[in-house]
Design an enzyme around this catalytic site. Sequence first.
Site: not given
Ligand SMILES: *Cc1c(COP(=O)(O)O)cnc(C)c1O
Length: 360
Positions: A35, A130, A255, A303
């Site tokens: 992802k 969650r 800055y 930036m």
């Molecule tokens: C992102 C995610 C993972 C992977 O987590 P890592 O800590 O990057 O290994 C596994 N399961 C779910 C549901 C996730 O959203």
Amino acid sequence: MSRTALATIHLGALRHNLARIRERASGARVMAVVKADGYGHGLERVARALDEADAFGVASIADGLRLRAAGHRQRIVVLSGPDAPADLAELRRLGLEAVIHHDSQIEWLVADRDGRPLRVWLKLDTGMHRLGFAPERAVEVHARLRALPAVHPEIALMTHFAASDEFDNALTAQQIARFADATRGLAGERALANSAGVLGWPQAHGDWVRVGGLLYGLSVVEGKCGADFGFRPAMTLSTRLIAVNRIRKGERVGYAATWEAPEDMPLGVAAIGYGDGYPRSAAAGTPVLVGEHRAAIVGRVSMDLVTIDLREVPAARVGDAVTLWGPALPVETVAAHAGTISYELTCGVTRRVLFAEDEG
Ligand SMILES: *Cc1c(COP(=O)(O)O)cnc(C)c1O
């Protein structure tokens, strides 16, 4: 003039890390979590290097489409499942699998008149609070899904850990026990562990591990980097010095003039900033490498530019390579100085950065 900020992705490291995960979680199949554009490393590039993975995990149908378009035939799981009824047709068309975590999704499946069964992963909330069904509903929801013609009869069972990066945290032990109790007697493959679960919770490796961070050589374990566990960082972020100046004792840099030179000294300016994804929160003292030498950021990250204390690198010249993170400077170290985690830094590299790859 083109920008000089460069993210080099190490394909050999990605493959090494997958092999290490297979060693650590032998017996489990590996869902490579890609992802957020492969945690910022580039979805197609990462998937190509990790084509041996047993499945891919994505956060959106759009990412599943990209993987199918690139020719990947593995199982692909959309980790948050359908967001709307129309997603079901897309999931089927692309041969994607869906996590089912909420009653609204079941309603969409009930109303779904498509005859072809969709593969689903039933998600239980064992303590993360969650996504997921309450554990006491596991048997009921499982039976409900089993009865639906729209659902493939092999239903996988999953949960997600909230604190598996702390290897002695009682919450994880509790989550493992809750999951075992809730799913006892139910048919289906089990998937519990994320990266930290692979490292610290062997009793939770199950049938599948869902691994993101470790594939990229990243660790979220406090005070540890991926290399401490035998994993190799898959990204080097680098740029060049575009100015080397001398400043006088008492002069202020950047800055808001937050940093004051304690003596007459050389100051480097490197072509990278928060516009490239280098965190603005990186405090004075955050390490960088100038050539092979360790130096430190001073003043605010802006930036397009960062300023570097060159007192330890007096021979530094315009054009010298500057490494922001990579195998010789763990991104976890930079993240600690910036008050964040390594994942956020690699995910945050912006599209104006040039990407390259090597076999390292
Ligand atoms: C992102 C995610 C993972 C992977 O987590 P890592 O800590 O990057 O290994 C596994 N399961 C779910 C549901 C996730 O959203």
